[in-house]
Scaffold this motif. Structure first.
Motif, mmCIF file in Angstrom:
data_model
loop_
_atom_site.group_PDB
_atom_site.id
_atom_site.type_symbol
_atom_site.label_atom_id
_atom_site.label_comp_id
_atom_site.label_asym_id
_atom_site.label_seq_id
_atom_site.Cartn_x
_atom_site.Cartn_y
_atom_site.Cartn_z
ATOM 1 N N PHE A 1 99.575 20.088 -66.542
ATOM 2 C CA PHE A 1 98.068 20.481 -66.242
ATOM 3 C C PHE A 1 97.082 20.005 -66.782
ATOM 4 O O PHE A 1 96.188 19.427 -66.023
ATOM 5 C CB PHE A 1 98.225 21.956 -66.765
ATOM 6 C CG PHE A 1 96.884 22.756 -66.544
ATOM 7 C CD1 PHE A 1 96.646 23.231 -64.937
ATOM 8 C CD2 PHE A 1 95.553 22.741 -67.414
ATOM 9 C CE1 PHE A 1 95.219 23.939 -64.916
ATOM 10 C CE2 PHE A 1 94.521 23.296 -67.200
ATOM 11 C CZ PHE A 1 94.326 23.731 -65.912
ATOM 12 N N VAL A 2 97.033 19.714 -68.262
ATOM 13 C CA VAL A 2 95.856 19.013 -68.746
ATOM 14 C C VAL A 2 95.534 17.411 -68.342
ATOM 15 O O VAL A 2 94.641 17.003 -68.147
ATOM 16 C CB VAL A 2 96.102 19.151 -70.223
ATOM 17 C CG1 VAL A 2 97.078 18.043 -70.606
ATOM 18 C CG2 VAL A 2 94.776 18.707 -71.053
ATOM 19 N N SER A 3 96.621 16.694 -68.020
ATOM 20 C CA SER A 3 96.617 15.434 -67.568
ATOM 21 C C SER A 3 96.294 15.240 -66.278
ATOM 22 O O SER A 3 95.033 14.691 -65.971
ATOM 23 C CB SER A 3 97.841 14.780 -67.717
ATOM 24 O OG SER A 3 97.720 13.509 -67.175
ATOM 25 N N PRO A 4 96.387 16.002 -65.202
ATOM 26 C CA PRO A 4 96.069 15.778 -63.797
ATOM 27 C C PRO A 4 94.667 16.358 -63.954
ATOM 28 O O PRO A 4 93.491 15.769 -63.149
ATOM 29 C CB PRO A 4 97.015 16.725 -63.066
ATOM 30 C CG PRO A 4 98.199 16.753 -63.817
ATOM 31 C CD PRO A 4 97.879 16.527 -65.234
ATOM 32 N N MET A 5 94.462 17.575 -64.506
ATOM 33 C CA MET A 5 92.923 18.274 -64.469
ATOM 34 C C MET A 5 91.965 17.009 -65.033
ATOM 35 O O MET A 5 90.918 16.739 -64.414
ATOM 36 C CB MET A 5 92.770 19.400 -65.243
ATOM 37 C CG MET A 5 91.433 20.040 -65.270
ATOM 38 S SD MET A 5 91.053 21.609 -66.133
ATOM 39 C CE MET A 5 89.387 21.952 -65.786
ATOM 40 N N GLY A 6 92.418 16.335 -66.431
ATOM 41 C CA GLY A 6 91.579 15.128 -66.931
ATOM 42 C C GLY A 6 91.339 14.242 -66.027
ATOM 43 O O GLY A 6 90.217 13.701 -65.804
ATOM 44 N N ALA A 7 92.434 13.776 -65.512
ATOM 45 C CA ALA A 7 92.333 12.669 -64.690
ATOM 46 C C ALA A 7 91.546 12.863 -63.260
ATOM 47 O O ALA A 7 90.541 12.067 -63.106
ATOM 48 C CB ALA A 7 93.697 12.105 -64.197
ATOM 49 N N ALA A 8 91.919 13.761 -62.534
ATOM 50 C CA ALA A 8 91.107 13.820 -61.287
ATOM 51 C C ALA A 8 89.701 14.399 -61.719
ATOM 52 O O ALA A 8 88.765 14.004 -61.142
ATOM 53 C CB ALA A 8 91.853 14.863 -60.440
ATOM 54 N N GLY A 9 89.222 15.159 -62.835
ATOM 55 C CA GLY A 9 87.859 15.522 -63.172
ATOM 56 C C GLY A 9 87.095 14.516 -63.710
ATOM 57 O O GLY A 9 85.997 14.300 -62.969
ATOM 58 N N LEU A 10 87.913 13.519 -64.364
ATOM 59 C CA LEU A 10 86.957 12.222 -64.639
ATOM 60 C C LEU A 10 86.730 11.297 -63.375
ATOM 61 O O LEU A 10 85.662 10.943 -63.285
ATOM 62 C CB LEU A 10 87.735 11.567 -65.875
ATOM 63 C CG LEU A 10 87.056 10.501 -66.312
ATOM 64 C CD1 LEU A 10 85.936 10.625 -66.964
ATOM 65 C CD2 LEU A 10 87.937 9.732 -67.371
ATOM 66 N N TYR A 11 87.776 11.310 -62.545
ATOM 67 C CA TYR A 11 87.777 10.258 -61.511
ATOM 68 C C TYR A 11 86.676 10.804 -60.389
ATOM 69 O O TYR A 11 85.875 9.911 -59.935
ATOM 70 C CB TYR A 11 89.156 10.194 -60.828
ATOM 71 C CG TYR A 11 89.257 9.445 -59.706
ATOM 72 C CD1 TYR A 11 89.044 7.865 -59.882
ATOM 73 C CD2 TYR A 11 89.285 9.765 -58.462
ATOM 74 C CE1 TYR A 11 89.213 7.030 -58.678
ATOM 75 C CE2 TYR A 11 89.595 8.844 -57.125
ATOM 76 C CZ TYR A 11 89.504 7.527 -57.545
ATOM 77 O OH TYR A 11 89.651 6.907 -56.206
ATOM 78 N N TYR A 12 86.719 12.151 -60.165
ATOM 79 C CA TYR A 12 85.617 12.731 -59.140
ATOM 80 C C TYR A 12 84.451 13.087 -59.579
ATOM 81 O O TYR A 12 83.406 13.527 -59.066
ATOM 82 C CB TYR A 12 86.309 13.732 -58.312
ATOM 83 C CG TYR A 12 87.500 13.251 -57.485
ATOM 84 C CD1 TYR A 12 87.163 12.652 -56.191
ATOM 85 C CD2 TYR A 12 88.561 13.585 -57.777
ATOM 86 C CE1 TYR A 12 88.382 12.283 -55.443
ATOM 87 C CE2 TYR A 12 89.920 13.162 -56.830
ATOM 88 C CZ TYR A 12 89.627 12.597 -55.812
ATOM 89 O OH TYR A 12 90.448 12.007 -55.037
ATOM 90 N N GLY A 13 84.283 13.155 -61.057
ATOM 91 C CA GLY A 13 82.920 13.673 -61.918
ATOM 92 C C GLY A 13 82.724 15.169 -61.395
ATOM 93 O O GLY A 13 81.588 15.468 -61.105
ATOM 94 N N VAL A 14 83.757 15.886 -61.436
ATOM 95 C CA VAL A 14 83.726 17.437 -61.150
ATOM 96 C C VAL A 14 84.008 18.394 -62.433
ATOM 97 O O VAL A 14 84.677 18.012 -63.216
ATOM 98 C CB VAL A 14 84.776 17.741 -59.815
ATOM 99 C CG1 VAL A 14 84.121 16.860 -58.722
ATOM 100 C CG2 VAL A 14 85.956 17.449 -60.167
#
Length: 308
Positions: free
Chosen positions: A193-206
């Motif tokens: 959970f935390v890795s995908p959220m952190g990765a995608a959140g950072l990548y897309y800036g959301v």
């Protein structure tokens, strides 16, 4: 039990604050303005589900000044602070001390154990959304607070009775604690959970609300979860739930506007856990021959921006 918390950010502040509020002997090992504020005014945790928690007086000090041998040392620093945690454990942990790293990065306990022969280092993880909002102040906007910890396979479990006693202490402090027999499964489940959220959140800036509606962000989140799941299967981990369904349910319950600590660290221009939360999966994927194209894309993106 004597409890010490190294790193008083969102994770350590909440764990330590709840434990101290319940009357336990807790040493808060901090630094800078945060330490000064706790020494002068105590530690405050703002929550929406149970009001404010205020710990005063607060047994707060710099790690270098801590001279006790704790029963439990919770390591709650970011992954880039792991060397300082190892040095602290080498100095203060005794033969009967449980060292429990509660970090976002999967496998931290094994990394620490290699550098701490003769000590007992477990693995652990936490589900919590909290952050330091000001010196001496922690914000916990979501009620979720679950801590998992346990011995790795074939690890000497001589201190299991102490670990079981700790579970009762944590639960009495209103922390949903689980002394688990399969920490690798539980830690990788949390990491999914935390890795995908952190990765995608950072990548897309959301923020969290972008994950809660159909579209590219949510699809990427799901794809990253599936890559972690595939890696777990290759490592011999048997999950006890559908990771995608469980993680989407958790995400959909979040308040809007939330970001991860990695996003906040990168935005602040300081060091981040990018190598542990993103690049580590690329490395493990190659080791276990598991394709990780989404993680590879985000790793390459981060590397180009100096995050690795």
């Amino acid at each position: 039990m004597k409890l010490a918390i190294f790193g008083i950010g969102g994770t350590g502040g909440v764990i330590g604050g709840y434990l101290a509020n319940a009357g336990n002997d807790v040493a808060f090992l901090a630094r800078g303005e945060h330490l000064t504020a706790m020494q002068e005014n105590g530690l405050t945790i703002h929550t929406k589900h149970r009001g404010d928690i205020h710990v005063e007086p607060c047994k707060a000090m710099h790690a270098e000044d801590y001279a006790e041998t704790p029963d439990v040392l919770f390591v709650c620093v970011k992954y880039y602070g792991i060397d300082a945690a190892i040095a602290l454990a080498q100095r203060v942990a005794g033969p009967d001390t449980l060292v429990i790293p509660i970090l976002n990065v999967f496998g931290t306990g094994a990394v620490m154990q290699e550098k701490l022969p003769g000590k007992t280092v477990l693995d652990g993880c936490i589900y919590v959304f909290a952050k330091r909002s000001a010196p001496g102040v922690i914000e916990q906007p979501q009620e979720i607070l679950r801590v998992f910890y346990g011995f790795r396979p074939e690890q000497d479990d001589r201190l299991a009775p102490k670990a079981a006693k700790l579970e009762k202490i944590l639960r009495a402090a209103d922390i949903h604690a689980h002394f688990t027999e399969d920490i690798q499964r539980d830690a990788l489940t949390k990491f999914s959970f935390v890795s995908p959220m952190g990765a995608a959140g950072l990548y897309y800036g959301v923020t969290s609300d972008a994950f809660q509606k159909d579209g590219e962000v949510r699809e990427t989140f799901v794809g990253l979860i599936r890559e972690v799941e595939a890696l777990g299967h290759a490592m011999g981990v048997t999950f006890d739930r559908d990771l995608v369904a469980a993680d989407l349910k958790l995400m959909d319950g979040f308040a809007p506007g939330l970001t991860t600590s990695m996003q906040r660290d990168v935005a602040g221009g300081g060091p981040s856990e990018f190598s542990g939360l993103v690049s580590r999966i690329v490395v493990l994927g190659k080791k276990y021959h598991v394709p990780t194209p989404l993680y590879q894309r985000i790793h390459d993106w981060g590397k180009a921006r100096g995050l690795v």
